[in-house]
Design a protein around this motif. Sequence first.
Motif, short mmCIF file in Angstrom:
data_model
loop_
_atom_site.label_atom_id
_atom_site.label_comp_id
_atom_site.label_asym_id
_atom_site.label_seq_id
_atom_site.Cartn_x
_atom_site.Cartn_y
_atom_site.Cartn_z
N ARG A 1 4.71 7.87 -7.71
CA ARG A 1 3.93 8.37 -9.56
C ARG A 1 2.52 7.80 -9.95
NH1 ARG A 1 7.95 8.17 -14.06
NH2 ARG A 1 9.57 9.46 -12.68
N PHE A 2 2.19 7.92 -9.14
CA PHE A 2 0.03 8.29 -9.34
C PHE A 2 -0.28 9.73 -8.34
CE2 PHE A 2 1.97 6.78 -5.06
CZ PHE A 2 1.14 6.54 -4.08
N LEU B 1 0.90 -1.31 0.44
CA LEU B 1 -0.18 0.34 -0.23
C LEU B 1 0.78 1.45 -0.04
CD1 LEU B 1 -2.88 1.74 0.27
CD2 LEU B 1 -2.73 1.59 3.24
N LEU B 2 1.11 1.82 -1.04
CA LEU B 2 1.86 3.71 -1.30
C LEU B 2 0.78 4.56 -1.11
CD1 LEU B 2 3.35 1.74 -4.86
CD2 LEU B 2 4.59 1.18 -2.25
N LYS C 1 -1.28 -5.90 -10.19
CA LYS C 1 -2.25 -5.70 -10.48
C LYS C 1 -2.52 -3.97 -9.23
CE LYS C 1 -2.26 -10.62 -9.73
NZ LYS C 1 -2.99 -11.87 -8.89
N GLY C 2 -3.87 -4.05 -9.50
CA GLY C 2 -4.51 -2.59 -8.65
C GLY C 2 -4.33 -1.75 -9.67
N HIS C 3 -4.42 -0.19 -8.89
CA HIS C 3 -4.37 1.23 -9.92
C HIS C 3 -4.03 1.68 -10.26
CE1 HIS C 3 -8.97 -0.75 -9.92
NE2 HIS C 3 -8.96 -1.00 -8.74
N HIS C 4 -2.37 1.11 -9.93
CA HIS C 4 -1.57 2.17 -10.07
C HIS C 4 -1.00 2.43 -11.57
CE1 HIS C 4 2.59 3.18 -9.68
NE2 HIS C 4 2.98 3.31 -8.60
N PRO C 5 -0.87 3.49 -11.68
CA PRO C 5 -0.62 4.05 -13.02
C PRO C 5 0.31 3.59 -13.98
CG PRO C 5 -0.27 6.02 -12.16
CD PRO C 5 -1.40 4.52 -10.51
N HIS C 6 1.39 3.44 -13.61
CA HIS C 6 2.59 2.95 -13.98
C HIS C 6 3.46 0.80 -12.60
CE1 HIS C 6 3.17 6.95 -15.64
NE2 HIS C 6 2.66 7.24 -14.33
N TRP D 1 -3.26 17.21 2.41
CA TRP D 1 -3.92 16.12 0.92
C TRP D 1 -2.60 14.61 1.47
CZ3 TRP D 1 -0.85 14.08 -1.71
CH2 TRP D 1 0.95 14.77 -1.80
N ILE D 2 -3.66 13.58 0.85
CA ILE D 2 -3.31 12.05 0.90
C ILE D 2 -3.43 11.17 -0.13
CG2 ILE D 2 -5.18 11.12 1.94
CD1 ILE D 2 -2.64 9.66 3.76
N ARG D 3 -3.02 10.80 -0.86
CA ARG D 3 -3.75 9.71 -2.14
C ARG D 3 -2.45 8.08 -2.10
NH1 ARG D 3 -1.00 13.48 -5.10
NH2 ARG D 3 1.61 12.66 -6.43
N GLY D 4 -3.11 7.30 -1.85
CA GLY D 4 -2.28 6.05 -2.28
C GLY D 4 -3.07 5.01 -3.01
N VAL D 5 -2.82 4.10 -3.15
CA VAL D 5 -2.79 2.90 -4.24
C VAL D 5 -2.13 2.09 -3.71
CG1 VAL D 5 -1.05 3.74 -6.17
CG2 VAL D 5 -2.66 2.39 -6.78
#
Length: 130
Positions: free
Chosen positions: A129-130, A35-36, A57-62, A45-49
């Motif tokens: 980088r997401f 979990l990044l 697998k998952g939603h990581h764009p790279h 702010w916060i975001r994670g993937v």
Amino acid sequence: MSVRATAAAATAATTLLALPLTPATADERDGGRLLLTVSGSRNTWIRGVRLECPTPKGHHPHGAEACASLKAAHGRPEGLTADRSRACTQEEDPVTATADGDWEGSRIAWRKVFPNACVLDAETGPVFRF
């Protein structure tokens, strides 16, 4: 920071931490599940993937590039190869990156504060980088 911003950041962080991280199976010993997260100054702010490797697998764009970078670093974010040719400003706008999960059967719990988003990207490449 306003009460609304604090509440939003806390809700986002709690939601991200609630994502299940199940142990790796024997077939996943050459990769991992992480979990990044990236958060802004004072958690405004916060975001994670979630990233699963070796097959992204998952939603990581790279995902593929992030998995390759982590594989080269043996799953250790502190071992990622920095892009020394990238020039970043000395702007102070701290961002915090975290990686939590497992890699090749070992527990990963990593956190680092970077001076700004450019330095984060230069030092960690596609992983955050997401």
